[in-house]
Design a protein around this motif. Structure first.
Motif, PDB file in Angstrom:
ATOM      1  N   MET A   1      38.967  -6.899  14.621  1.00  0.00           N
ATOM      2  CA  MET A   1      39.523  -6.673  13.614  1.00  0.00           C
ATOM      3  C   MET A   1      38.774  -6.295  12.314  1.00  0.00           C
ATOM      4  O   MET A   1      38.120  -7.443  12.068  1.00  0.00           O
ATOM      5  N   SER A   2      38.634  -5.677  11.653  1.00  0.00           N
ATOM      6  CA  SER A   2      37.806  -5.494  10.318  1.00  0.00           C
ATOM      7  C   SER A   2      38.372  -6.288   9.439  1.00  0.00           C
ATOM      8  O   SER A   2      39.358  -6.423   9.192  1.00  0.00           O
ATOM      9  N   ILE A   3      37.228  -6.823   8.478  1.00  0.00           N
ATOM     10  CA  ILE A   3      37.798  -7.367   7.369  1.00  0.00           C
ATOM     11  C   ILE A   3      38.218  -6.611   6.241  1.00  0.00           C
ATOM     12  O   ILE A   3      38.527  -7.031   5.071  1.00  0.00           O
ATOM     13  N   TYR A   4      37.975  -5.274   6.615  1.00  0.00           N
ATOM     14  CA  TYR A   4      38.321  -4.369   5.417  1.00  0.00           C
ATOM     15  C   TYR A   4      39.493  -3.552   5.824  1.00  0.00           C
ATOM     16  O   TYR A   4      39.715  -3.106   7.158  1.00  0.00           O
ATOM     17  N   THR A   5      40.403  -3.409   4.871  1.00  0.00           N
ATOM     18  CA  THR A   5      41.640  -2.612   5.036  1.00  0.00           C
ATOM     19  C   THR A   5      41.456  -1.167   4.638  1.00  0.00           C
ATOM     20  O   THR A   5      40.365  -0.723   4.032  1.00  0.00           O
ATOM     21  N   GLU A   6      42.258  -0.116   5.066  1.00  0.00           N
ATOM     22  CA  GLU A   6      42.122   1.147   4.502  1.00  0.00           C
ATOM     23  C   GLU A   6      42.234   1.277   3.000  1.00  0.00           C
ATOM     24  O   GLU A   6      41.712   1.990   2.469  1.00  0.00           O
ATOM     25  N   LYS A   7      42.957   0.254   2.386  1.00  0.00           N
ATOM     26  CA  LYS A   7      42.963   0.348   0.851  1.00  0.00           C
ATOM     27  C   LYS A   7      41.797  -0.090   0.182  1.00  0.00           C
ATOM     28  O   LYS A   7      41.601   0.202  -0.997  1.00  0.00           O
ATOM     29  N   GLU A   8      40.880  -0.731   0.790  1.00  0.00           N
ATOM     30  CA  GLU A   8      39.798  -1.388   0.352  1.00  0.00           C
ATOM     31  C   GLU A   8      38.772  -0.305   0.451  1.00  0.00           C
ATOM     32  O   GLU A   8      38.485   0.517   1.351  1.00  0.00           O
ATOM     33  N   THR A   9      37.802  -0.262  -0.561  1.00  0.00           N
ATOM     34  CA  THR A   9      36.567   0.556  -0.522  1.00  0.00           C
ATOM     35  C   THR A   9      35.372  -0.021  -0.332  1.00  0.00           C
ATOM     36  O   THR A   9      34.882  -0.764  -1.466  1.00  0.00           O
ATOM     37  N   ALA A  10      34.933  -0.116   0.914  1.00  0.00           N
ATOM     38  CA  ALA A  10      33.482  -0.810   1.128  1.00  0.00           C
ATOM     39  C   ALA A  10      32.371   0.110   0.942  1.00  0.00           C
ATOM     40  O   ALA A  10      32.609   1.432   1.076  1.00  0.00           O
ATOM     41  N   LYS A  11      31.369  -0.164   0.077  1.00  0.00           N
ATOM     42  CA  LYS A  11      30.443   0.509   0.108  1.00  0.00           C
ATOM     43  C   LYS A  11      29.800   1.261   1.614  1.00  0.00           C
ATOM     44  O   LYS A  11      29.890   0.740   2.657  1.00  0.00           O
ATOM     45  N   ASP A  12      29.442   2.686   1.655  1.00  0.00           N
ATOM     46  CA  ASP A  12      29.017   3.201   2.599  1.00  0.00           C
ATOM     47  C   ASP A  12      27.698   2.688   3.144  1.00  0.00           C
ATOM     48  O   ASP A  12      26.970   2.025   2.689  1.00  0.00           O
ATOM     49  N   PHE A  13      27.787   2.608   4.513  1.00  0.00           N
ATOM     50  CA  PHE A  13      26.899   1.787   5.281  1.00  0.00           C
ATOM     51  C   PHE A  13      25.329   2.511   4.976  1.00  0.00           C
ATOM     52  O   PHE A  13      24.493   1.485   4.473  1.00  0.00           O
TER      53      PHE A  13
ATOM     54  N   VAL B   1      22.612  -0.244   3.169  1.00  0.00           N
ATOM     55  CA  VAL B   1      21.262  -0.434   3.630  1.00  0.00           C
ATOM     56  C   VAL B   1      20.082   0.241   2.338  1.00  0.00           C
ATOM     57  O   VAL B   1      19.312  -0.957   2.403  1.00  0.00           O
ATOM     58  N   GLU B   2      20.362   1.167   1.859  1.00  0.00           N
ATOM     59  CA  GLU B   2      19.333   1.739   0.779  1.00  0.00           C
ATOM     60  C   GLU B   2      19.497   0.653  -0.590  1.00  0.00           C
ATOM     61  O   GLU B   2      18.436   0.262  -0.948  1.00  0.00           O
ATOM     62  N   GLY B   3      20.579  -0.060  -0.902  1.00  0.00           N
ATOM     63  CA  GLY B   3      20.683  -1.066  -1.820  1.00  0.00           C
ATOM     64  C   GLY B   3      20.225  -2.171  -1.592  1.00  0.00           C
ATOM     65  O   GLY B   3      20.112  -2.988  -2.684  1.00  0.00           O
ATOM     66  N   ARG B   4      20.354  -2.555  -0.438  1.00  0.00           N
ATOM     67  CA  ARG B   4      19.733  -4.056  -0.250  1.00  0.00           C
ATOM     68  C   ARG B   4      18.297  -4.196  -0.540  1.00  0.00           C
ATOM     69  O   ARG B   4      17.348  -3.529  -0.169  1.00  0.00           O
TER      70      ARG B   4
ATOM     71  N   LEU C   1      26.411  -9.077   1.562  1.00  0.00           N
ATOM     72  CA  LEU C   1      26.506  -9.607   0.080  1.00  0.00           C
ATOM     73  C   LEU C   1      26.228  -8.594  -0.932  1.00  0.00           C
ATOM     74  O   LEU C   1      26.798  -8.567  -1.945  1.00  0.00           O
ATOM     75  N   GLU C   2      25.164  -7.722  -0.485  1.00  0.00           N
ATOM     76  CA  GLU C   2      24.829  -6.559  -1.560  1.00  0.00           C
ATOM     77  C   GLU C   2      26.008  -5.689  -1.789  1.00  0.00           C
ATOM     78  O   GLU C   2      26.264  -5.362  -2.848  1.00  0.00           O
ATOM     79  N   ALA C   3      26.658  -5.419  -0.459  1.00  0.00           N
ATOM     80  CA  ALA C   3      27.763  -4.337  -0.682  1.00  0.00           C
ATOM     81  C   ALA C   3      28.852  -4.905  -1.618  1.00  0.00           C
ATOM     82  O   ALA C   3      29.870  -4.303  -1.970  1.00  0.00           O
ATOM     83  N   GLU C   4      28.984  -6.112  -1.633  1.00  0.00           N
ATOM     84  CA  GLU C   4      30.140  -6.898  -2.456  1.00  0.00           C
ATOM     85  C   GLU C   4      29.644  -7.165  -3.925  1.00  0.00           C
ATOM     86  O   GLU C   4      30.550  -7.621  -4.655  1.00  0.00           O
ATOM     87  N   GLY C   5      28.452  -6.769  -4.218  1.00  0.00           N
ATOM     88  CA  GLY C   5      28.001  -6.730  -5.556  1.00  0.00           C
ATOM     89  C   GLY C   5      27.139  -7.953  -6.130  1.00  0.00           C
ATOM     90  O   GLY C   5      26.827  -8.219  -7.117  1.00  0.00           O
ATOM     91  N   PHE C   6      26.776  -8.815  -4.850  1.00  0.00           N
ATOM     92  CA  PHE C   6      25.862 -10.063  -5.071  1.00  0.00           C
ATOM     93  C   PHE C   6      24.380  -9.256  -5.129  1.00  0.00           C
ATOM     94  O   PHE C   6      23.927  -8.363  -4.363  1.00  0.00           O
ATOM     95  N   GLY C   7      23.350  -9.989  -5.555  1.00  0.00           N
ATOM     96  CA  GLY C   7      21.957  -9.772  -5.311  1.00  0.00           C
ATOM     97  C   GLY C   7      21.455 -10.991  -4.491  1.00  0.00           C
ATOM     98  O   GLY C   7      21.878 -12.172  -4.805  1.00  0.00           O
ATOM     99  N   ALA C   8      20.356 -11.059  -3.673  1.00  0.00           N
ATOM    100  CA  ALA C   8      19.796 -11.902  -2.794  1.00  0.00           C
ATOM    101  C   ALA C   8      18.421 -11.776  -2.659  1.00  0.00           C
ATOM    102  O   ALA C   8      17.910 -10.617  -2.773  1.00  0.00           O
ATOM    103  N   SER C   9      17.850 -12.919  -2.200  1.00  0.00           N
ATOM    104  CA  SER C   9      16.603 -12.740  -1.554  1.00  0.00           C
ATOM    105  C   SER C   9      16.381 -13.511  -0.358  1.00  0.00           C
ATOM    106  O   SER C   9      17.136 -14.528  -0.023  1.00  0.00           O
ATOM    107  N   LEU C  10      15.421 -13.416   0.531  1.00  0.00           N
ATOM    108  CA  LEU C  10      14.999 -14.300   1.515  1.00  0.00           C
ATOM    109  C   LEU C  10      14.007 -15.182   1.100  1.00  0.00           C
ATOM    110  O   LEU C  10      12.909 -14.755   0.980  1.00  0.00           O
ATOM    111  N   GLN C  11      14.170 -16.516   1.677  1.00  0.00           N
ATOM    112  CA  GLN C  11      13.109 -17.440   1.487  1.00  0.00           C
ATOM    113  C   GLN C  11      12.782 -18.361   2.472  1.00  0.00           C
ATOM    114  O   GLN C  11      13.606 -18.500   3.277  1.00  0.00           O
ATOM    115  N   HIS C  12      11.666 -18.935   2.616  1.00  0.00           N
ATOM    116  CA  HIS C  12      11.319 -19.728   3.788  1.00  0.00           C
ATOM    117  C   HIS C  12      10.441 -21.018   3.216  1.00  0.00           C
ATOM    118  O   HIS C  12       9.048 -20.908   3.211  1.00  0.00           O
TER     119      HIS C  12
END
Length: 207
Positions: free
Chosen positions: A1-13, A17-20, A146-157
């Motif tokens: 089951m998707s975590i998004y409903t029809e009424k929610e607007t998730a960013k286009d795939f 990808v481009e925005g990440r 996370l980016e699609a929800e409006g967060f910014g992130a980076s990957l650290q090691h």
């Protein structure tokens, strides 16, 4: 089951990808409820593919004081090995991560990897690599979500320098191998410009 409903607007795939991007300027201002963060990361953990359906990826999400504690641990660990006269840039970087809303820790369960090595000895030397592939995909899915929800992130090691203290602080099983840390928060500045190599140098098509 998707975590998004029809009424929610998730960013286009494709837009997601481009925005990440790697976003280093972040704040701890809430973007979505904590329950939503938990929901999308659970979704990523459940649906990201793994070799032989091993489901070897493990995730720890640190919010609030726990998030702050991680970057305090990292800062003090680095203080022991970075010369004092050169430490200021390192401290500023740790503080920038700590300024965010949370951190996702990515682990791979070595019991699972070793179990596959024993079950399929012909490919035993490949399973650590497959485990890394699986972890990379999980990191990417979480990052993009996370980016699609409006967060910014980076990957650290910062592993293996912080492994022992992280496991002690949060009761992490010894069999979980730390692969990456992903601080995230509300972006306070955009990512810088990104250069792209010519695609004809990076891919070939035969038809």
């Amino acid at each position: 089951m998707s975590i998004y409903t029809e009424k929610e607007t998730a960013k286009d795939f494709y837009a997601a990808v481009e925005g990440r991007r790697s976003i280093y300027a972040i704040s701890n201002e809430p973007v979505i409820p904590d329950e939503k963060i938990e929901e999308i990361i659970q979704f990523a953990v459940k649906h990201t593919p793994t070799a032989y359906n091993s489901q070897s990826g493990k995730v720890v999400v640190l919010l609030g004081e726990h998030h702050q504690k991680l970057w305090d641990i990292t800062k003090e660990t680095l203080r022991k090995i970075v010369p004092a006269e050169n430490f200021q840039p390192t401290e500023e970087k740790m503080n920038s991560f700590a300024a965010g809303y949370g951190t996702v820790l990515f682990f791979e369960d070595q019991n699972v990897v070793e179990g596959l090595q024993k079950k399929f000895p012909l490919y035993a030397d490949k399973f650590p690599m497959y485990s890394q592939h699986s972890s990379g995909m999980l990191q990417y899915v979480v990052w993009t979500a996370l980016e699609a929800e409006g967060f910014g992130a980076s990957l650290q090691h910062y592993q293996p320098l912080i492994d022992d203290e992280v496991k002690k602080e949060w009761g992490i099983p010894q069999e979980w191998l730390l692969h990456a840390q992903m601080p995230f928060g509300k972006p306070t500045a955009p990512a810088g410009d990104k250069e792209f190599a010519p695609l004809e140098e990076r891919m070939k098509i035969f038809k």
